[in-house]
Each structure stands twice: as C-alpha cells, then as structure tokens.
Scaffold this motif. Sequence first.
Motif, short mmCIF file in Angstrom:
data_model
loop_
_atom_site.label_atom_id
_atom_site.label_comp_id
_atom_site.label_asym_id
_atom_site.label_seq_id
_atom_site.Cartn_x
_atom_site.Cartn_y
_atom_site.Cartn_z
N LEU A 219 2.09 1.11 40.53
CA LEU A 219 2.20 2.76 40.40
C LEU A 219 3.34 3.29 40.47
CD1 LEU A 219 -0.91 3.95 42.37
CD2 LEU A 219 -0.78 3.36 40.09
N GLU A 220 4.23 3.65 39.39
CA GLU A 220 5.59 4.09 39.49
C GLU A 220 5.48 5.65 39.28
OE1 GLU A 220 7.86 2.57 40.04
OE2 GLU A 220 7.28 0.27 39.85
N LEU A 221 5.52 6.16 40.39
CA LEU A 221 5.27 7.72 40.46
C LEU A 221 6.36 8.48 40.67
CD1 LEU A 221 2.10 7.26 43.00
CD2 LEU A 221 2.12 7.33 40.38
N GLY A 222 6.52 9.71 41.28
CA GLY A 222 7.63 10.35 41.37
C GLY A 222 7.92 10.92 42.77
N GLY A 223 7.77 12.53 42.59
CA GLY A 223 8.23 12.80 43.94
C GLY A 223 9.45 13.71 44.12
N LYS A 224 9.78 14.11 45.25
CA LYS A 224 11.00 15.04 45.38
C LYS A 224 11.93 14.20 45.97
CE LYS A 224 10.28 19.35 45.96
NZ LYS A 224 10.37 19.72 44.72
N SER A 225 12.91 13.99 45.04
CA SER A 225 13.98 12.82 45.50
C SER A 225 15.15 13.86 45.81
CB SER A 225 14.63 12.04 44.51
OG SER A 225 13.42 11.26 44.05
N PRO A 226 15.61 13.82 47.01
CA PRO A 226 16.77 14.46 47.71
C PRO A 226 18.04 13.94 47.33
CG PRO A 226 15.69 13.32 49.50
CD PRO A 226 15.16 12.75 48.03
N VAL A 227 19.00 14.88 47.31
CA VAL A 227 20.59 14.56 47.49
C VAL A 227 20.98 15.10 48.87
CG1 VAL A 227 22.83 14.65 46.44
CG2 VAL A 227 20.72 14.81 44.80
N ILE A 228 21.70 14.17 49.64
CA ILE A 228 22.34 14.88 50.73
C ILE A 228 23.78 14.70 50.39
CG2 ILE A 228 22.91 14.38 53.25
CD1 ILE A 228 20.35 12.81 53.46
N ILE A 229 24.25 15.97 50.71
CA ILE A 229 25.67 16.11 50.57
C ILE A 229 26.35 16.10 51.82
CG2 ILE A 229 27.82 17.68 49.58
CD1 ILE A 229 25.81 18.37 47.33
N ALA A 230 27.01 14.98 52.13
CA ALA A 230 27.50 14.94 53.60
C ALA A 230 28.96 15.90 53.66
CB ALA A 230 27.96 13.37 53.84
N PRO A 231 29.14 16.27 54.98
CA PRO A 231 30.29 17.00 55.38
C PRO A 231 31.68 16.57 54.85
CG PRO A 231 28.96 17.05 57.23
CD PRO A 231 28.29 15.91 56.18
N ASP A 366 19.73 17.31 61.03
CA ASP A 366 18.73 18.24 60.52
C ASP A 366 18.51 17.93 58.88
OD1 ASP A 366 18.97 19.81 62.98
OD2 ASP A 366 20.43 21.20 61.97
N ALA A 367 19.42 17.36 58.12
CA ALA A 367 18.88 17.19 56.81
C ALA A 367 18.07 15.78 56.73
CB ALA A 367 20.34 16.68 55.94
N ILE A 368 18.68 14.72 57.72
CA ILE A 368 17.37 13.52 57.54
C ILE A 368 16.30 13.91 58.27
CG2 ILE A 368 17.46 11.37 58.93
CD1 ILE A 368 20.38 11.42 59.06
N SER A 369 16.14 14.74 59.07
CA SER A 369 14.92 15.20 59.63
C SER A 369 14.02 15.86 58.80
CB SER A 369 14.97 16.29 60.91
OG SER A 369 15.60 15.61 61.96
N TYR A 370 14.62 16.71 57.66
CA TYR A 370 13.85 17.15 56.69
C TYR A 370 13.29 16.35 55.95
CZ TYR A 370 12.71 20.28 52.87
OH TYR A 370 12.06 21.21 51.75
N ILE A 393 22.07 7.34 57.40
CA ILE A 393 21.00 8.02 56.32
C ILE A 393 20.12 6.70 56.06
CG2 ILE A 393 20.69 9.15 54.51
CD1 ILE A 393 23.36 10.56 54.68
N LEU A 394 20.54 5.80 55.68
CA LEU A 394 19.81 4.52 55.06
C LEU A 394 18.85 3.81 56.27
CD1 LEU A 394 22.68 2.27 53.30
CD2 LEU A 394 20.67 3.41 52.16
N ALA A 395 19.49 3.77 57.56
CA ALA A 395 18.53 3.30 58.64
C ALA A 395 17.49 4.43 58.99
CB ALA A 395 19.40 3.19 59.80
N LYS A 396 17.73 5.69 58.69
CA LYS A 396 16.63 6.41 59.23
C LYS A 396 15.90 7.13 58.19
CE LYS A 396 19.23 8.13 63.14
NZ LYS A 396 19.86 9.16 64.06
N THR A 397 15.71 7.09 56.90
CA THR A 397 15.14 7.36 55.76
C THR A 397 14.40 6.12 54.92
OG1 THR A 397 16.90 7.42 54.31
CG2 THR A 397 16.35 9.56 55.61
N HIS A 398 13.34 6.55 54.55
CA HIS A 398 12.55 5.61 53.40
C HIS A 398 12.42 6.40 52.07
CE1 HIS A 398 10.75 4.10 57.48
NE2 HIS A 398 10.54 2.93 56.49
N SER A 399 12.69 5.51 51.00
CA SER A 399 12.72 5.89 49.75
C SER A 399 12.56 4.47 48.96
CB SER A 399 13.86 6.57 49.43
OG SER A 399 15.08 5.92 49.49
N GLY A 400 12.05 5.06 47.77
CA GLY A 400 11.69 3.67 46.63
C GLY A 400 13.23 2.91 46.51
N GLY A 401 14.08 3.90 46.37
CA GLY A 401 15.60 3.21 46.07
C GLY A 401 16.80 4.13 46.51
#
Length: 474
Positions: A219-231, A366-370, A393-401
């Motif tokens: 299943l190749e689905l979708g979802g809400k893919s976020p962009v984190i703009i770091a400080p 806060d961004a990571i927690s969201y 961010i890589l260590a604390k989040t899950h995503s397809g890619g």
Amino acid sequence: MNMAIDKQVNATLAETLQTQKAAFLANPYPSYASRKSKLEALKQAIIDHQQDIVDALKQDYGHRSASDTRISDILPSINNINYTLKNLKKWMKPSKRHAGLLLSPSKVAVQFQPLGVVGIIVPWNFPITLSIGPLATAIAAGNRAMIKMSEFTPALNKVLTQVLAKVFEQDEVTVVEGEADVAAQFSSLAFDHLLFTGSTVVGKHVMKAASQNLTPVTLELGGKSPVIIAPDIDMKTAVERLIYGKCLNAGQICVAPDYILCPEDRVAEFTAEYQAKFQSMYPDFAHNDDYTNVINDRQYQRLMNVIEDAVIKGATVTPANGEQHHAGKRKLATQLLTGVTPEMLVMQDEIFGPILPIISYNKLDDAISYIQAHDRPLALYIMSFDKQTQQQILAKTHSGGVCINESIFHVAADDAPFGGIGPSGMGHYHGKEGFLTFSHAKTVLHSGKFNSGVMVHPPYGSKLQNLLMKFFIR
C-alpha cells in the motif's frame, strides 16, 4: 452500474485473471533474456510515444505542463527501466546461505521465484510513473500483470493501452478501466500480489478486499508530510529547497510538502520568500504554461471548500502569486495559510493540492512533538544544515522517507526502497526491494548422498544424540 452489468464486469475481470494465471503456469520462470527483451521493448515504446503521453495528460488535466509530464512521469519510468536492466541478472541469481554445522554437509540457497499475476491500481496524479514503475519491476521479477487505471485520465489510459499492446500480449499485461465499483471488484480478485497507490481511506478498503483471498498487499498511501524549518537555516535557501515539491503537478503528489513547521518569529519571512520565489518561477502566472491545473472540477471544489473552511475558522490566506484565485478556473497558485488550528479541514486530511498551511513553533522539540502526535507521514522534510539538528529529528520521528534540505526527490532514488509506514502505507518497492516484493524468496535445502539427518531419528537417547544435544545446546 446495474447489477447485471456489475456481474458481467466481475466475470470479465475474473476470466482475464484466470487466463493470465494459466499462461503463467505454462511458463512459470521466464528467462533472463525474455525479461530483458520485454523491458527494452517497453522502454522504447514509451520513448516513441512520449509526445502522445504529454498531449493526453494535457487533455485530461485541462492543462498539464509538458515539462511536469516529462520530468515526473516519462523520465522516472525510463530511469527505472534502465536501472532494472543494469541489475536484473544479479538480482535473479540464487542467494547462497550458510547451512550451519547442524545441517552440514547440506547446502542452502534462496531462489527468487515469480509470484504469478500482480494487480496494480494506479492513481491519476502520475499515471505513467505509477503504472510503468511497478509494471517494469513485476516483469523483471517474471510476473504478469493487470493494471487498473484511474477513470480521471481517459485520454492517457488510451495511449498507455496502445503502448503496452505493442509490447505485451493480453495474457501478459492487461489494462482495466472503470470507476470506483470496478476498482472495488479489481481489488477483490485473487491476485498473487496487489499494489495500490492512493489515499489511506481507500487503502483500507483495498486491504480488506484483498484479505478475503489472503492476497499480500503493498500500500503506497499518503498522509500529511511535514517540513521542519530549523532555526539555523537561511529562509531563502529553505524555500528554494521545498517549493518545487509543492508546485510540481500543482502539489497533487503523495509526497508533496503538506504543511510547514516554522519558527514563530520567521513565519512572515517564510511567506514573503515563498511568494518571491513562486513569482520568479511562474511569472505572468495566469498565462504561464509551466504550471499544471488541478485535474478536474471535483478536486478543485474540494480544495475551495478546504480554503473556505479555514477562512471561516480564522485562518489568513496569502496567494503565492499575489492575486486571488478566480472561480471557474482550475489553475491555482499555492495558497499559504497562517493561523491554522486543528479543527480546520486543512489540518485533518492530506491536502493533495496547492494549499500550504504554516504552523509556528517556539522550540524545535515542539515541532518534533507535533509530528510524533500525528499519523506517521509518507515523507518528512528537514531544512537544516546543522548535523545535530538533523540527527535529532531523524532519531525522534518516523516517516516513510526523509529528505534533508530537499523535497520529493528521494522518490527518484532507484537504488533505495520507497514506501510508507502505518497510515501512510505498508511494504515498499523500487529497485531491488521492488524485485523482492514481486518475488517469492524460496529456501532450498539440498542434501547429497550422505544423510546427516538420520542421526536424530528415533529411537532417541543414543550416545551420539546425547553428545549432539550437549554440543549444540550450550
């Protein structure tokens, strides 16, 4: 569709599947030469018909940028086939494994056996990439295929049917058309594997239908893919790296940036930079042929409803082209939304279009927690040159890619798997992982004339058996 026609369609689909399965059983392991020949012919047919593909998609969309089609549909399909041809012989070789001392002197290998008939359900947004990509991999693995195309791309479907008919017989590859009822019947067929690309909601129905036959699914689905703009990142650079992923195909991409997580004191800066970059990419927007339409009135109205809902609930809309959209036209510049809240439709489902909400944050945590608090997305985009920030961010989040300082281009990496996680999908394909997805990894243990297995036969309790147990259970 009435019940009589419904049964007729179902019978036709089932008959086509049985024809392909019978043909597969007559040739269950196509040779390397045969697979290579088919892939080369498929590649050439796409190249020969590339203008037909461009013209057909322009017709289906009302207007689709010719460059969007070449860059995102034709180019990836050709690259995928080239990569597959380069590596196929290596992928087909049995994988030697260690039998271990306990099974010596037997030998163990894994053979990659074609599954049979693969079902491929294709969405409307990239109908060449998302049909040819899986098909090429399925053919490389030695399978046959039935392809269900979207009812929203009739002109493209006609061209694709002609292209495939030049390369494959009907008992090798068949194109199926029809609306949602046909798609439902298609997903209930007893395929040997089923690949679906589309929404999470429909994906659940596809998986449920496939489960009746215990058909394995990707299943190749979708979802809400976020962009984190770091400080730390320069805003002009951040916008430059993400904007193409939002503007390609008018944001009608499963991995398009869905929303922005931006430091609170830089939201205005982001909006200004996005507008400036958008207008430099698409000058004279109303007459610019480089920008693609929203595909049809139904999708356009859905997007208008999302914008209206956000405005009613307090959001502010800033069109990236500096002008208001015009009712009745389906050419819609990115609509930047600020002041968004969770109860707005725009923050509840995948947007799949040129709307971009901006959510402010005070601290990176806060961004990571969201992100952690919401469904795992198909893609995550990190805009930062700080390695510590990237790793956090890589260590604390899950995503397809993930893309770091880029967006969407990870999908073009042929030598890496593509797939989602949780609500954004299951399984993966592309490259070797695709070959493995469409193959059965069959373990083969081969023993010669010496039979070591006799040492563990009853009657139990011999000195040799006791010695073996003491040696191995330690």
